[in-house]
Scaffold this active site. Structure first.
Site, PDB file in Angstrom:
ATOM      1  N   THR A 107     -52.867  46.902  47.864  1.00 47.23           N
ATOM      2  CA  THR A 107     -51.553  46.529  47.335  1.00 47.23           C
ATOM      3  C   THR A 107     -50.733  45.749  48.357  1.00 47.23           C
ATOM      4  OG1 THR A 107     -49.431  47.503  46.657  1.00 47.23           O
ATOM      5  CG2 THR A 107     -50.778  48.837  48.089  1.00 47.23           C
ATOM      6  N   ASP A 108     -49.783  44.962  47.855  1.00 41.19           N
ATOM      7  CA  ASP A 108     -48.878  44.240  48.768  1.00 41.19           C
ATOM      8  C   ASP A 108     -47.871  45.192  49.431  1.00 41.19           C
ATOM      9  OD1 ASP A 108     -47.260  44.788  46.577  1.00 41.19           O
ATOM     10  OD2 ASP A 108     -46.625  42.706  46.243  1.00 41.19           O
ATOM     11  N   GLU A 109     -47.773  46.429  48.896  1.00 44.37           N
ATOM     12  CA  GLU A 109     -46.766  47.356  49.453  1.00 44.37           C
ATOM     13  C   GLU A 109     -47.075  47.752  50.891  1.00 44.37           C
ATOM     14  OE1 GLU A 109     -45.403  50.516  46.997  1.00 44.37           O
ATOM     15  OE2 GLU A 109     -45.442  49.303  45.188  1.00 44.37           O
ATOM     16  N   TYR A 132     -47.033  56.578  49.179  1.00 43.21           N
ATOM     17  CA  TYR A 132     -48.081  55.801  48.496  1.00 43.21           C
ATOM     18  C   TYR A 132     -48.551  54.639  49.363  1.00 43.21           C
ATOM     19  CZ  TYR A 132     -50.033  52.083  45.583  1.00 43.21           C
ATOM     20  OH  TYR A 132     -50.822  51.052  45.110  1.00 43.21           O
ATOM     21  N   LYS A 191     -52.191  53.862  51.190  1.00 43.53           N
ATOM     22  CA  LYS A 191     -53.004  52.655  50.937  1.00 43.53           C
ATOM     23  C   LYS A 191     -53.224  51.891  52.252  1.00 43.53           C
ATOM     24  CE  LYS A 191     -54.370  51.231  47.499  1.00 43.53           C
ATOM     25  NZ  LYS A 191     -55.625  51.505  46.733  1.00 43.53           N
TER      26      LYS A 191
HETATM   27  P1  NAD Z   1     -53.893  53.923  37.727  1.00 44.76           P
HETATM   28  O1  NAD Z   1     -53.080  55.046  38.256  1.00 44.76           O
HETATM   29  O2  NAD Z   1     -53.610  53.361  36.394  1.00 44.76           O
HETATM   30  O3  NAD Z   1     -55.443  54.347  37.714  1.00 44.76           O
HETATM   31  C1  NAD Z   1     -56.042  55.033  38.774  1.00 44.76           C
HETATM   32  C2  NAD Z   1     -57.380  55.582  38.282  1.00 44.76           C
HETATM   33  O4  NAD Z   1     -57.995  56.284  39.370  1.00 44.76           O
HETATM   34  C3  NAD Z   1     -57.268  56.565  37.126  1.00 44.76           C
HETATM   35  O5  NAD Z   1     -58.224  56.264  36.141  1.00 44.76           O
HETATM   36  C4  NAD Z   1     -57.542  57.920  37.767  1.00 44.76           C
HETATM   37  O6  NAD Z   1     -58.140  58.857  36.867  1.00 44.76           O
HETATM   38  C5  NAD Z   1     -58.486  57.526  38.890  1.00 44.76           C
HETATM   39  N1  NAD Z   1     -58.467  58.504  39.993  1.00 44.76           N
HETATM   40  C6  NAD Z   1     -57.372  59.022  40.616  1.00 44.76           C
HETATM   41  N2  NAD Z   1     -57.738  59.894  41.558  1.00 44.76           N
HETATM   42  C7  NAD Z   1     -59.100  59.917  41.550  1.00 44.76           C
HETATM   43  C8  NAD Z   1     -60.077  60.624  42.301  1.00 44.76           C
HETATM   44  N3  NAD Z   1     -59.711  61.499  43.245  1.00 44.76           N
HETATM   45  N4  NAD Z   1     -61.384  60.397  42.051  1.00 44.76           N
HETATM   46  C9  NAD Z   1     -61.762  59.527  41.081  1.00 44.76           C
HETATM   47  N5  NAD Z   1     -60.884  58.846  40.317  1.00 44.76           N
HETATM   48  C10 NAD Z   1     -59.556  59.041  40.548  1.00 44.76           C
HETATM   49  O7  NAD Z   1     -53.829  52.804  38.856  1.00 44.76           O
HETATM   50  P2  NAD Z   1     -53.827  51.209  38.725  1.00 44.76           P
HETATM   51  O8  NAD Z   1     -52.449  50.748  38.556  1.00 44.76           O
HETATM   52  O9  NAD Z   1     -54.869  50.815  37.755  1.00 44.76           O
HETATM   53  O10 NAD Z   1     -54.282  50.829  40.209  1.00 44.76           O
HETATM   54  C11 NAD Z   1     -55.670  50.734  40.534  1.00 44.76           C
HETATM   55  C12 NAD Z   1     -55.808  50.340  41.996  1.00 44.76           C
HETATM   56  O11 NAD Z   1     -55.160  49.101  42.223  1.00 44.76           O
HETATM   57  C13 NAD Z   1     -55.168  51.333  42.968  1.00 44.76           C
HETATM   58  O12 NAD Z   1     -55.987  51.420  44.099  1.00 44.76           O
HETATM   59  C14 NAD Z   1     -53.828  50.690  43.319  1.00 44.76           C
HETATM   60  O13 NAD Z   1     -53.416  51.070  44.612  1.00 44.76           O
HETATM   61  C15 NAD Z   1     -54.190  49.223  43.261  1.00 44.76           C
HETATM   62  N6  NAD Z   1     -53.072  48.303  42.921  1.00 44.76           N
HETATM   63  C16 NAD Z   1     -52.300  48.532  41.815  1.00 44.76           C
HETATM   64  C17 NAD Z   1     -51.307  47.607  41.479  1.00 44.76           C
HETATM   65  C18 NAD Z   1     -50.442  47.784  40.246  1.00 44.76           C
HETATM   66  O14 NAD Z   1     -49.510  47.003  40.056  1.00 44.76           O
HETATM   67  N7  NAD Z   1     -50.692  48.740  39.393  1.00 44.76           N
HETATM   68  C19 NAD Z   1     -51.108  46.476  42.279  1.00 44.76           C
HETATM   69  C20 NAD Z   1     -51.912  46.300  43.416  1.00 44.76           C
HETATM   70  C21 NAD Z   1     -52.908  47.217  43.710  1.00 44.76           C
HETATM   71  O1  DAU Z   2     -46.640  45.933  44.381  1.00 41.19           O
HETATM   72  C1  DAU Z   2     -47.796  46.554  43.919  1.00 41.19           C
HETATM   73  C2  DAU Z   2     -47.467  47.956  43.456  1.00 41.19           C
HETATM   74  O2  DAU Z   2     -46.729  47.819  42.259  1.00 41.19           O
HETATM   75  C3  DAU Z   2     -48.701  48.824  43.243  1.00 41.19           C
HETATM   76  O3  DAU Z   2     -49.372  49.004  44.459  1.00 41.19           O
HETATM   77  C4  DAU Z   2     -48.314  50.188  42.656  1.00 41.19           C
HETATM   78  O4  DAU Z   2     -49.468  50.934  42.365  1.00 41.19           O
HETATM   79  C5  DAU Z   2     -47.533  49.943  41.383  1.00 41.19           C
HETATM   80  O5  DAU Z   2     -47.091  51.182  40.869  1.00 41.19           O
HETATM   81  C6  DAU Z   2     -46.332  49.028  41.644  1.00 41.19           C
HETATM   82  O6  DAU Z   2     -45.349  49.698  42.457  1.00 41.19           O
HETATM   83  P1  DAU Z   2     -43.764  49.564  42.162  1.00 41.19           P
HETATM   84  O7  DAU Z   2     -43.099  50.742  42.725  1.00 41.19           O
HETATM   85  O8  DAU Z   2     -43.273  48.221  42.535  1.00 41.19           O
HETATM   86  O9  DAU Z   2     -43.818  49.619  40.543  1.00 41.19           O
HETATM   87  P2  DAU Z   2     -42.908  50.419  39.479  1.00 41.19           P
HETATM   88  O10 DAU Z   2     -43.329  49.908  38.129  1.00 41.19           O
HETATM   89  O11 DAU Z   2     -42.909  51.871  39.701  1.00 41.19           O
HETATM   90  O12 DAU Z   2     -41.451  49.866  39.792  1.00 41.19           O
HETATM   91  C7  DAU Z   2     -41.158  48.490  39.742  1.00 41.19           C
HETATM   92  C8  DAU Z   2     -39.698  48.316  40.141  1.00 41.19           C
HETATM   93  O13 DAU Z   2     -38.875  48.884  39.111  1.00 41.19           O
HETATM   94  C9  DAU Z   2     -39.329  49.041  41.415  1.00 41.19           C
HETATM   95  O14 DAU Z   2     -38.373  48.252  42.132  1.00 41.19           O
HETATM   96  C10 DAU Z   2     -38.677  50.341  40.938  1.00 41.19           C
HETATM   97  C11 DAU Z   2     -38.036  49.918  39.635  1.00 41.19           C
HETATM   98  N1  DAU Z   2     -37.945  50.984  38.584  1.00 41.19           N
HETATM   99  C12 DAU Z   2     -39.093  51.637  38.258  1.00 41.19           C
HETATM  100  C13 DAU Z   2     -39.076  52.621  37.297  1.00 41.19           C
HETATM  101  C14 DAU Z   2     -40.322  53.389  36.930  1.00 41.19           C
HETATM  102  C15 DAU Z   2     -36.743  51.243  37.955  1.00 41.19           C
HETATM  103  O15 DAU Z   2     -35.719  50.605  38.246  1.00 41.19           O
HETATM  104  N2  DAU Z   2     -36.729  52.208  36.995  1.00 41.19           N
HETATM  105  C16 DAU Z   2     -37.834  52.930  36.652  1.00 41.19           C
HETATM  106  O16 DAU Z   2     -37.730  53.832  35.766  1.00 41.19           O
END
Ligand code: NAD
Ligand code: DAU
Length: 346
Positions: free
Chosen positions: A129-131, A154, A158
């Site tokens: 992730t970019d975080e 989180y 990562k």
């Molecule tokens: P998600 O939470 O939707 O899915 C995570 C999956 O991992 C689920 O299916 C869960 O059952 C599985 N999991 C969790 N713990 C586990 C364990 N101990 N063993 C096996 N499986 C397990 O997450 P996502 O949003 O699809 O993110 C997927 C990956 O991409 C993560 O590594 C996250 O850090 C990364 N990522 C997410 C975003 C985003 O915007 N969502 C952006 C950049 C990177």
């Molecule tokens: O940048 C990549 C990341 O993006 C991934 O690595 C994470 O897995 C993914 O969850 C996401 O993280 P964020 O914290 O940026 O996403 P989230 O959707 O939780 O929140 C997006 C923005 O919106 C953040 O600034 C918090 C704000 N927010 C979020 C929620 C859930 C609100 O204002 N209200 C809310 O109820």
């Protein structure tokens, strides 16, 4: 034959990656390993569950013996590692599960890959992730060599897993690749994240909880474009390299929520301005990062990847998907979600 282990394939991004690989590469066998936590859902993969080149294994990356047996039994050739605890707010209320899954789970996979792969030609591809880069001010972008500065449990978990992956490359010559992506949106995203949460609440005329001032900025990318980038990096990216993936698409949270209100008023036949009245500013997220923005020039210049979809079109498609898939959303918001929502937003 390639036997690719995709971890976390039942989650949001993982299910899009599994679908792409199963459909595009009939000569590969794709094994989806997922624990099926609250965020994992096999309904996300209904359309490929009977494909000949796909299988699902329920398991936990925290369990190293289980991983070792799986690698031996299946002769895994490559790993695309997405399994993780992924929600920042949950990491603030309960960091330990993030530490055990994201750090120890990744270390388990690295150890098992290191001991199982005795010849060349393997790839261990870690999705991050970019975080990990921390928080930006008004100017500037994250590039691949921006110093790490994770600020939530989180992102620290990562960052830690990224460091381990690089350490296994430098120390043991494990053939790794890493990508760091910005915020994804699209179908099948669990409605704890901003976009699906707001869509669901707008639909049900519930308050729209915007943290703090709503001025925080995120760079949004359509999930299928992330899956395309993962495909390109897996096949053409260089071993030992990191690639940043982003949408060149920055929005403040408040502008994005207002835009969703506007589109949904139109789709639901409501008077313009109706849904905006639901916006409620709530207590800010602890340590809330101000701005994320990715410079994705490296993947663009080196591998020719750019996002395929304009945000307006992607957001429209996403909203339609949630409106058309009422059963999916009802299913995932029943039970535990209600408890989480009450505890987090009350
Ligand atoms: P998600 O939470 O939707 O899915 C995570 C999956 O991992 C689920 O299916 C869960 O059952 C599985 N999991 C969790 N713990 C586990 C364990 N101990 N063993 C096996 N499986 C397990 O997450 P996502 O949003 O699809 O993110 C997927 C990956 O991409 C993560 O590594 C996250 O850090 C990364 N990522 C997410 C975003 C985003 O915007 N969502 C952006 C950049 C990177
Ligand atoms: O940048 C990549 C990341 O993006 C991934 O690595 C994470 O897995 C993914 O969850 C996401 O993280 P964020 O914290 O940026 O996403 P989230 O959707 O939780 O929140 C997006 C923005 O919106 C953040 O600034 C918090 C704000 N927010 C979020 C929620 C859930 C609100 O204002 N209200 C809310 O109820």
């Amino acid at each position: 034959m390639k036997k690719i282990l995709i971890t976390g394939g039942a989650g949001f991004i993982g299910s899009h990656v599994v679908r792409l690989f199963v459909q595009k590469y009939p000569d590969y066998h794709i094994i989806n390993l997922d624990k099926l936590t609250y965020a994992g859902n096999l309904e996300n993969l209904k359309d490929v569950e009977n494909a000949k080149n796909y299988s699902f294994v329920k398991g936990d990356i925290q369990d190293k013996d289980f991983l070792k047996n799986l690698f031996e039994k299946e002769t895994i050739t490559d790993v695309i590692h997405l399994a993780a605890e992924s929600h920042v707010d949950r990491s603030i209320s309960g960091p330990m599960e993030f530490i055990v899954t994201n750090i120890v789970g990744t270390a388990n996979l690295l150890e098992v890959a290191r001991s199982s792969w005795t010849n060349d030609g393997h790839i261990f591809y870690h999705i991050s992730t970019d975080e990990v880069y921390g928080s930006l001010g008004d100017e500037g972008y994250f590039v691949e060599d921006t110093a790490y500065d994770p600020r939530s449990p989180y992102s620290a978990s990562k960052a830690s897993s990224d460091h381990l992956v690089r350490a296994y490359h430098h120390t043991y010559n494990l053939p790794v690749k890493i990508s760091n992506c910005s915020n994804n949106y699209g179908s099948h995203q669990f409605p704890e994240k901003l976009i699906p949460l707001m869509i669901n609440n707008i639909k049900h005329n519930k308050p729209l909880p915007v943290y703090g001032t709503g001025k925080n900025v995120r760079d949004w990318l359509w999930v299928e474009d992330h899956a395309r980038a993962i495909d390109v990096i897996f096949h053409k990216g260089r071993i030992g390299e990191t690639y940043n993936i982003g949408g060149w698409n920055e929005w403040t949270n408040i502008d994005l929520v207002k835009e969703m209100c506007r589109i949904m008023d139109e789709k639901l036949g409501r008077e313009p301005g109706t849904s905006e009245k639901l916006i409620t500013f709530v207590k800010d997220r602890a340590g809330h990062d101000m701005r994320y923005a990715i410079d994705a020039t490296k993947i663009k210049n080196e591998l020719g990847w750019v996002p395929s979809l304009e945000f307006e079109e992607g957001l429209d498609k996403t909203i339609d998907w949630y409106l058309e898939n009422e059963d999916w959303i009802n299913d995932v918001t029943s039970g535990d979600y209600q408890k989480y929502y009450k505890e987090h937003y009350s």
